[in-house]
Scaffold this motif. Sequence first.
Motif, PDB file in Angstrom:
ATOM      1  N   GLY A  13       0.829  -1.198   0.000  1.00  0.00           N
ATOM      2  CA  GLY A  13       0.000   0.000   0.000  1.00  0.00           C
ATOM      3  C   GLY A  13       0.859   1.240   0.000  1.00  0.00           C
ATOM      4  N   PRO A  16       1.485   6.337   4.769  1.00  0.00           N
ATOM      5  CA  PRO A  16       0.602   7.447   5.162  1.00  0.00           C
ATOM      6  C   PRO A  16       1.003   8.799   4.585  1.00  0.00           C
ATOM      7  CG  PRO A  16       1.270   6.162   7.092  1.00  0.00           C
ATOM      8  CD  PRO A  16       2.034   5.628   5.913  1.00  0.00           C
ATOM      9  N   ASP A  53      -6.449   1.082   0.979  1.00  0.00           N
ATOM     10  CA  ASP A  53      -5.607   1.388   2.126  1.00  0.00           C
ATOM     11  C   ASP A  53      -4.408   0.453   2.130  1.00  0.00           C
ATOM     12  OD1 ASP A  53      -7.075   3.503   3.106  1.00  0.00           O
ATOM     13  OD2 ASP A  53      -8.363   2.204   4.299  1.00  0.00           O
ATOM     14  N   ARG A  54      -4.657  -0.833   1.964  1.00  0.00           N
ATOM     15  CA  ARG A  54      -3.606  -1.856   1.887  1.00  0.00           C
ATOM     16  C   ARG A  54      -4.288  -3.148   1.456  1.00  0.00           C
ATOM     17  NH1 ARG A  54       1.061  -0.750   3.825  1.00  0.00           N
ATOM     18  NH2 ARG A  54       1.646  -2.753   4.660  1.00  0.00           N
TER      19      ARG A  54
END
Length: 102
Positions: A13, A16, A53-54
């Motif tokens: 992913g 952040p 997100d992943r």
Amino acid sequence: MSLAALAETDTVGLPPWVRLRFDRVRDRWVLLAPERVLFPCPTSVLILERLGDRRRLGEVIDALAEEFSAPRATISADVRRMLQDLADQGFLSVEARETMHG
């Protein structure tokens, strides 16, 4: 982590601090990180959108192979090549999943 050894159970992913955004001024997708910008091609955007997100690498490959009715091995090679490039530039995070062999 080298993606050459990436297992399909590994989760991949965007970290952040990296964002995939559509830039209306440039009328194209951009990958934003602190003090850095990448301009991914349409194929890369398709892959990045599927990361969410992943997700596990195998799930991403399966989804793309099904969506495009393409050989899984071909999709796998293309996805891994693109993700390796992103990893080399610090735009990808990888969480290795240990698997049990028995």
